[in-house]
Design a protein around this motif. Sequence first.
Motif, PDB file in Angstrom:
ATOM      1  N   ARG A 129       0.842  -1.185   0.000  1.00  0.00           N
ATOM      2  CA  ARG A 129       0.000   0.000   0.000  1.00  0.00           C
ATOM      3  C   ARG A 129       0.884   1.246   0.000  1.00  0.00           C
ATOM      4  O   ARG A 129       2.068   1.181   0.338  1.00  0.00           O
ATOM      5  CB  ARG A 129      -0.948   0.043   1.203  1.00  0.00           C
ATOM      6  N   LYS A 134      -2.963  12.070  -1.676  1.00  0.00           N
ATOM      7  CA  LYS A 134      -3.311  12.019  -0.253  1.00  0.00           C
ATOM      8  C   LYS A 134      -4.445  12.981   0.093  1.00  0.00           C
ATOM      9  O   LYS A 134      -4.332  14.184  -0.156  1.00  0.00           O
ATOM     10  CB  LYS A 134      -2.085  12.393   0.600  1.00  0.00           C
ATOM     11  N   GLU A 302      -0.149   0.273   7.958  1.00  0.00           N
ATOM     12  CA  GLU A 302       0.924   1.194   7.594  1.00  0.00           C
ATOM     13  C   GLU A 302       2.232   0.778   8.248  1.00  0.00           C
ATOM     14  O   GLU A 302       2.315   0.574   9.459  1.00  0.00           O
ATOM     15  CB  GLU A 302       0.520   2.621   7.984  1.00  0.00           C
TER      16      GLU A 302
HETATM   17 MN    MN Z   1      -2.621   6.997   6.356  1.00  0.00          MN
END
Ligand code: MN
Length: 341
Positions: A129, A134, A302
């Motif tokens: 990912r 963003k 993440e």
């Molecule tokens: Mn994020």
Amino acid sequence: MIVVMKQGSTPAQIEHVVGRVREMGLKDQVIVGTERTVVAVIGNDRFKDRSALERADGVEKVVPILASYKIASSEMKKERTQVTLGGTLGAVVGGTKIPVIAGPCSVEDRGKLIDLAHQLKDAGATALRGGAFKPRTSPYAFQGLAEEGLKYLAAAREATGLAIVTEVMSIDQIPLVLEYSDVLQIGARNAQNYNLLAKVGESRKPVLLKRGMSSTLEEFLLAAEYVLAGGNMQVMLCERGIRTFESDYVRNTLPLAIVPELHRRSHLPVVVDPSHGTGKSHLVPDMCKAAVACGADALILEVHDDPEHALTDGAQSLNLKQFREMMISVKRIAEAVDRSL
Ligand code: MN
Ligand code: PEP
């Protein structure tokens, strides 16, 4: 309503039913299952005559669908949907194996991304990912590397075979993101951007749909319905935490009861994002375990080589050591619930 075809019904019979549905001024969606084919009838069919379809050759029965989300509903399709992510590592979401999608919040440096991708793969991840576009609360914050970032992701796939998952924020970005990515991520802030959802529904690439931060379960499934109604059946539902009165010990509240409930109501696979779901890296490994224990079909999280210096979401990013340790402990949980990582 759905028209359930008999086992062994012919393509001509299915075609005939589709024609009749269109004559009634309704939309159709043919769903081919392993056992039998069903034709979903979409549109306001409340005043249409169901028995007319029941008489057609090859039709077993016509049943109304009670849920407001029709194609997403388990009433429509009994077998669970499996979504193939892409890349060369055979990542499939919705089977007994639980793919792990890992990577930085934002794509930053090319070399570091490729290096990280190698290490994530070695630790067992099958997809990468990373955001190139963003969605930031502030217009002055880092907005992502755009096409340059997409190129870095594609280079990382080239080097490792990991499938690429990245966010598309607007309709005009779709062609570019399709060019580089294996999966289109729709972010929480766009979970009710119906024009965008309908447009990704026209593509045939898998969609990872995040739950809106104040979406109810019904709104979440109806958002998925927009994608499905366009003919794109490759949809994954991603729980990423919701806004509650808690804002101190967590960034969002991760309501894991939605995982079994979505499985009850829908055939679509469910992905859990414990990074955005907590906002705190120290909570992520335990919530990964909890997510797998309650039936998550994949994890997205993440990971950064140096979270302290991450351009975005460093506080919730695992470092590589934490990621490796998490993978080892989650593997044991997966085995306990008859799955594997
Ligand atoms: Mn994020
Ligand atoms: C992300 O995945 O980095 C992201 C922005 O997620 P969400 O849309 O869930 O906030």
